[in-house]
Design a protein around this motif. Structure first.
Motif, PDB file in Angstrom:
ATOM      1  N   SER A   1      36.468  55.248  37.729  1.00 17.43           N
ATOM      2  CA  SER A   1      37.692  55.914  38.165  1.00 17.43           C
ATOM      3  C   SER A   1      38.925  55.098  37.799  1.00 17.43           C
ATOM      4  N   VAL A   2      40.057  55.793  37.876  1.00 12.26           N
ATOM      5  CA  VAL A   2      41.321  55.186  37.455  1.00 12.26           C
ATOM      6  C   VAL A   2      41.666  53.970  38.322  1.00 12.26           C
ATOM      7  N   TRP A   3      41.352  54.062  39.605  1.00  9.41           N
ATOM      8  CA  TRP A   3      41.796  52.976  40.492  1.00  9.41           C
ATOM      9  C   TRP A   3      41.127  51.650  40.169  1.00  9.41           C
ATOM     10  N   LYS A   4      39.944  51.706  39.560  1.00  9.11           N
ATOM     11  CA  LYS A   4      39.301  50.452  39.160  1.00  9.11           C
ATOM     12  C   LYS A   4      40.042  49.814  37.991  1.00  9.11           C
ATOM     13  N   ILE A   5      40.479  50.673  37.068  1.00  3.03           N
ATOM     14  CA  ILE A   5      41.278  50.175  35.936  1.00  3.03           C
ATOM     15  C   ILE A   5      42.584  49.586  36.468  1.00  3.03           C
ATOM     16  N   VAL A   6      43.221  50.298  37.406  1.00  2.00           N
ATOM     17  CA  VAL A   6      44.466  49.810  38.006  1.00  2.00           C
ATOM     18  C   VAL A   6      44.231  48.447  38.649  1.00  2.00           C
ATOM     19  N   CYS A   7      43.094  48.324  39.331  1.00  2.00           N
ATOM     20  CA  CYS A   7      42.746  47.062  39.987  1.00  2.00           C
ATOM     21  C   CYS A   7      42.663  45.936  38.967  1.00  2.00           C
ATOM     22  N   VAL A   8      41.964  46.196  37.856  1.00  6.28           N
ATOM     23  CA  VAL A   8      41.809  45.165  36.820  1.00  6.28           C
ATOM     24  C   VAL A   8      43.174  44.753  36.264  1.00  6.28           C
ATOM     25  N   LEU A   9      44.001  45.762  35.927  1.00  7.85           N
ATOM     26  CA  LEU A   9      45.314  45.462  35.357  1.00  7.85           C
ATOM     27  C   LEU A   9      46.169  44.662  36.336  1.00  7.85           C
ATOM     28  N   LEU A  10      46.167  45.080  37.599  1.00  8.73           N
ATOM     29  CA  LEU A  10      46.993  44.388  38.585  1.00  8.73           C
ATOM     30  C   LEU A  10      46.510  42.964  38.825  1.00  8.73           C
ATOM     31  N   LEU A  11      45.179  42.757  38.762  1.00 13.56           N
ATOM     32  CA  LEU A  11      44.664  41.405  38.950  1.00 13.56           C
ATOM     33  C   LEU A  11      45.130  40.477  37.828  1.00 13.56           C
ATOM     34  N   PHE A  12      45.049  40.993  36.590  1.00 12.96           N
ATOM     35  CA  PHE A  12      45.526  40.181  35.475  1.00 12.96           C
ATOM     36  C   PHE A  12      47.022  39.933  35.590  1.00 12.96           C
ATOM     37  N   TYR A  13      47.752  40.967  36.015  1.00 17.14           N
ATOM     38  CA  TYR A  13      49.195  40.806  36.206  1.00 17.14           C
ATOM     39  C   TYR A  13      49.470  39.730  37.254  1.00 17.14           C
ATOM     40  N   THR A  14      48.687  39.744  38.337  1.00 18.21           N
ATOM     41  CA  THR A  14      48.877  38.765  39.411  1.00 18.21           C
ATOM     42  C   THR A  14      48.709  37.344  38.888  1.00 18.21           C
ATOM     43  N   VAL A  15      47.633  37.133  38.114  1.00 15.90           N
ATOM     44  CA  VAL A  15      47.359  35.782  37.618  1.00 15.90           C
ATOM     45  C   VAL A  15      48.428  35.349  36.617  1.00 15.90           C
ATOM     46  N   ILE A  16      48.755  36.245  35.675  1.00 15.93           N
ATOM     47  CA  ILE A  16      49.699  35.860  34.615  1.00 15.93           C
ATOM     48  C   ILE A  16      51.116  35.700  35.170  1.00 15.93           C
ATOM     49  N   ALA A  17      51.601  36.745  35.833  1.00 20.38           N
ATOM     50  CA  ALA A  17      52.966  36.688  36.358  1.00 20.38           C
ATOM     51  C   ALA A  17      53.064  35.685  37.502  1.00 20.38           C
ATOM     52  N   GLY A  18      51.969  35.559  38.256  1.00 20.44           N
ATOM     53  CA  GLY A  18      51.975  34.636  39.386  1.00 20.44           C
ATOM     54  C   GLY A  18      52.180  33.194  38.964  1.00 20.44           C
ATOM     55  N   PHE A  19      51.726  32.867  37.759  1.00 23.90           N
ATOM     56  CA  PHE A  19      51.905  31.496  37.303  1.00 23.90           C
ATOM     57  C   PHE A  19      53.145  31.311  36.442  1.00 23.90           C
ATOM     58  N   LEU A  20      53.572  32.377  35.767  1.00 26.17           N
ATOM     59  CA  LEU A  20      54.616  32.190  34.770  1.00 26.17           C
ATOM     60  C   LEU A  20      56.009  32.604  35.222  1.00 26.17           C
ATOM     61  N   LEU A  21      56.106  33.545  36.165  1.00 25.58           N
ATOM     62  CA  LEU A  21      57.442  33.952  36.605  1.00 25.58           C
ATOM     63  C   LEU A  21      58.084  32.823  37.411  1.00 25.58           C
ATOM     64  N   PRO A  22      59.419  32.737  37.359  1.00 24.06           N
ATOM     65  CA  PRO A  22      60.095  31.674  38.103  1.00 24.06           C
ATOM     66  C   PRO A  22      59.966  31.855  39.612  1.00 24.06           C
ATOM     67  N   VAL A  23      59.912  30.736  40.333  1.00 26.36           N
ATOM     68  CA  VAL A  23      59.884  30.775  41.801  1.00 26.36           C
ATOM     69  C   VAL A  23      61.000  29.859  42.294  1.00 26.36           C
ATOM     70  N   PRO A  24      61.477  30.090  43.529  1.00 26.94           N
ATOM     71  CA  PRO A  24      62.508  29.207  44.067  1.00 26.94           C
ATOM     72  C   PRO A  24      61.985  27.777  44.218  1.00 26.94           C
ATOM     73  N   ALA A  25      62.851  26.807  43.868  1.00 27.99           N
ATOM     74  CA  ALA A  25      62.459  25.405  43.994  1.00 27.99           C
ATOM     75  C   ALA A  25      62.770  24.934  45.403  1.00 27.99           C
ATOM     76  N   LEU A  26      61.747  24.754  46.219  1.00 27.16           N
ATOM     77  CA  LEU A  26      61.934  24.342  47.600  1.00 27.16           C
ATOM     78  C   LEU A  26      61.249  23.004  47.823  1.00 27.16           C
ATOM     79  N   PRO A  27      61.870  22.132  48.649  1.00 23.27           N
ATOM     80  CA  PRO A  27      61.222  20.857  48.934  1.00 23.27           C
ATOM     81  C   PRO A  27      59.911  21.063  49.689  1.00 23.27           C
ATOM     82  N   ILE A  28      59.015  20.079  49.586  1.00 25.18           N
ATOM     83  CA  ILE A  28      57.684  20.078  50.211  1.00 25.18           C
ATOM     84  C   ILE A  28      56.775  21.126  49.564  1.00 25.18           C
ATOM     85  N   LEU A  29      57.266  22.371  49.465  1.00 22.06           N
ATOM     86  CA  LEU A  29      56.419  23.430  48.904  1.00 22.06           C
ATOM     87  C   LEU A  29      56.160  23.223  47.422  1.00 22.06           C
TER      88      LEU A  29
END
Lengths: 218, 71
Positions: A3-31
């Motif tokens: 079903s389509v939702w499984k494909i959506v799941c796969v795409l979103l998981l890859f998006y999470t890993v790729i964008a999660g590491f590469l998109l900028p995040v706020p620079a906060l102390p300690i964190l």
């Protein structure tokens, strides 16, 4: 065909890993860069809560209709929810070690979660202790009706009434202390959907195997 | 003179957060070196393997269901 939702799941998981590491995040102390754990640790808890909510819905459905397939589904969703809970707990401990200084700190939210997980462990033990199918289903469904609201109280309500190290807890919290940043929001929400869909997928396979098992043993 | 000192103190205090924010250590060099892409690639492969595995389990269960229905 899948079903389509499984494909959506796969795409979103890859998006999470790729964008999660590469998109900028706020620079906060300690964190520092650990703020990216928002996409991987916090989402585990969201996925767990969603699975537990579905599980309680099936439990109530069982109580109103006495159909055993609803009880079966309630159990399987609770198992997957528990899996996310364990993942969330372990990832949280690692994160806590490097930001709060210890694997386990005496925080209301942590202790509340530990108690909630024990309550769900008791649910599985309760299920195994009953011999009769209908008795097991009824007992465990009634138990869940009490356990689920208690878990919500332990995880969401009590930490807000006292002080917690978790952001957004203690006093009157606004949800988005972290994700006020729009870049993080762009990954955070899809990540919740991705992990939840993955859990639903695993659960659906578990339910189908369980059904096959039951049918072949009749 | 006192007033000027006070104002400069306030300006300094207002600037402090931004100064300390700039000092926060992030993985910028790692990213500029391109090494973070290695991690992302490795994670993507791990994810791909797990998902392909999940798809194959899904297919296996489907086959079992079909076989059961035909009986």
């Amino acid at each position: 065909m899948h079903s389509v939702w499984k494909i959506v799941c796969v795409l979103l998981l890859f998006y999470t890993v790729i964008a999660g590491f590469l998109l900028p995040v706020p620079a906060l102390p300690i964190l520092n860069e650990t703020i990216r754990n928002l996409y991987f640790h916090v989402t585990m808890w969201f996925a767990m809560i969603i699975h537990m909510a579905i599980s309680i819905i099936y439990s109530i459905k069982y109580l109103s209709g006495s159909q055993l397939r609803n009880d079966l589904k309630a159990e399987q969703y609770a198992i997957t929810g528990m899996m996310f809970g364990v993942a969330g707990l372990i990832t949280g401990m690692i994160w806590a070690k490097f930001t709060w200084g210890a694997f386990w700190v005496n925080d209301v939210k942590l202790n509340g979660v530990a108690a909630a997980m024990l309550m769900y462990a008791a649910y599985f033990i309760l299920r195994n202790s009953a011999d009769d199918d209908t008795k097991r289903a009824r007992l465990s469904a009634v138990y869940l009706v009490f356990a689920f609201p208690l878990m919500m109280a332990f995880i969401y309500i009590l930490p807000r009434m006292t002080d917690s190290l978790h952001p957004g807890n203690g006093g009157n919290p606004a949800f988005g202390k972290y994700d006020l940043d729009n870049h993080m929001r762009m990954v955070f929400y899809p990540a919740i959907i991705a992990w939840t869909l993955l859990g639903l997928w695993i659960t659906s396979i578990r339910i189908r195997i369980k059904n096959l098992w039951n049918e072949t043993n009749l | 003179m006192e007033r000027n000192k006070l104002i400069s103190l306030f300006v300094l205090l207002a600037l402090l957060p931004s100064v300390s924010m700039a000092d926060v250590e992030m993985a910028d060099t790692l990213r500029s070196d391109g090494k973070i892409y290695v991690v992302v690639t490795v994670l993507c492969i791990v994810l791909a393997v797990i998902l392909i595995y999940l798809f194959s389990i899904d297919r296996k269960v489907k086959r079992m269901e079909d076989r059961f229905k035909n009986k």
